[in-house]
Design a protein around this motif. Structure first.
Motif, short mmCIF file in Angstrom:
data_model
loop_
_atom_site.label_atom_id
_atom_site.label_comp_id
_atom_site.label_asym_id
_atom_site.label_seq_id
_atom_site.Cartn_x
_atom_site.Cartn_y
_atom_site.Cartn_z
N GLU A 14 4.95 -33.90 -46.61
CA GLU A 14 5.65 -33.02 -45.84
C GLU A 14 5.88 -31.67 -45.96
N ARG A 27 7.36 -25.26 -48.67
CA ARG A 27 8.52 -25.75 -48.76
C ARG A 27 8.65 -27.33 -48.06
N ARG A 28 9.80 -27.67 -48.42
CA ARG A 28 10.27 -28.92 -47.50
C ARG A 28 11.52 -28.73 -46.87
N HIS A 29 12.81 -28.57 -47.96
CA HIS A 29 13.85 -28.21 -47.32
C HIS A 29 14.12 -26.84 -47.63
N ALA A 100 9.54 -30.41 -56.27
CA ALA A 100 9.85 -31.25 -55.10
C ALA A 100 10.80 -32.28 -55.20
N ILE A 101 11.06 -32.78 -56.42
CA ILE A 101 12.28 -33.33 -56.69
C ILE A 101 13.48 -32.78 -56.50
N ASP A 103 14.01 -29.93 -55.11
CA ASP A 103 14.23 -29.47 -53.78
C ASP A 103 15.04 -30.69 -53.04
N GLU A 104 14.67 -31.89 -53.37
CA GLU A 104 15.00 -32.86 -52.32
C GLU A 104 16.65 -33.12 -53.07
N GLN A 105 16.81 -32.99 -54.46
CA GLN A 105 18.26 -32.97 -54.99
C GLN A 105 19.23 -32.07 -54.38
N ILE A 107 19.03 -30.29 -51.44
CA ILE A 107 19.37 -30.75 -50.22
C ILE A 107 20.32 -31.89 -50.20
N THR A 108 20.14 -32.81 -51.16
CA THR A 108 20.99 -34.06 -50.93
C THR A 108 22.48 -33.64 -51.25
N ASN A 111 24.04 -31.57 -48.42
CA ASN A 111 24.57 -32.67 -47.38
C ASN A 111 25.75 -33.37 -47.91
#
Length: 118
Positions: A14, A27-29, A100-101, A103-105, A107-108, A111
């Motif tokens: 994605e 980018r993702r987030h 990428a991990i 980036d996910e962390q 945004i998590t 949120n």
């Protein structure tokens, strides 16, 4: 440039591509990495040869062997490639996957903070 671009698309689900400063950012987030050909000047000068592959949160990557260059930057780290044979694909994939991990962390956490404030 095309080989580096394909590595990103093959390894980050994605992912989207957007031009910024006349170069592609991925980018993702949030921005994860970028590909900056030397032909695209930084300011009014050419400061390196080849293609620069950079990580926008390079400071958060596990780079014990200092493979990535830092210059005087605190956050953005990069690796310059003068030809395709210089690319250690397995190593680059590991950095991309880790980015990428991260980036996910990020945004998590963002949120979670938002939901805690409600």
């Amino acid at each position: 440039t095309n080989a580096l671009r394909q590595i990103i698309f093959d390894n980050v689900p994605e992912v989207t591509e957007k031009l910024s400063y006349n170069v592609p950012f991925y980018r993702r987030h949030k921005n994860i990495c970028f590909i900056w050909p030397a032909s695209v000047l930084w300011g009014k000068k050419k400061s390196y040869d080849g293609v620069r592959f950079g990580f926008t949160n390079g400071n958060l990557l596990n780079d014990e062997n200092k493979i990535l260059e830092r210059g005087v930057r605190k956050q953005v780290y990069w690796k310059d490639f003068k030809n395709i044979k210089e690319i250690d694909i397995a190593l680059l994939k590991s950095f991309i996957f880790e980015a990428a991990i991260i980036d996910e962390q990020i945004i998590t956490k963002k949120n979670k903070l938002k939901s805690d404030l409600k």
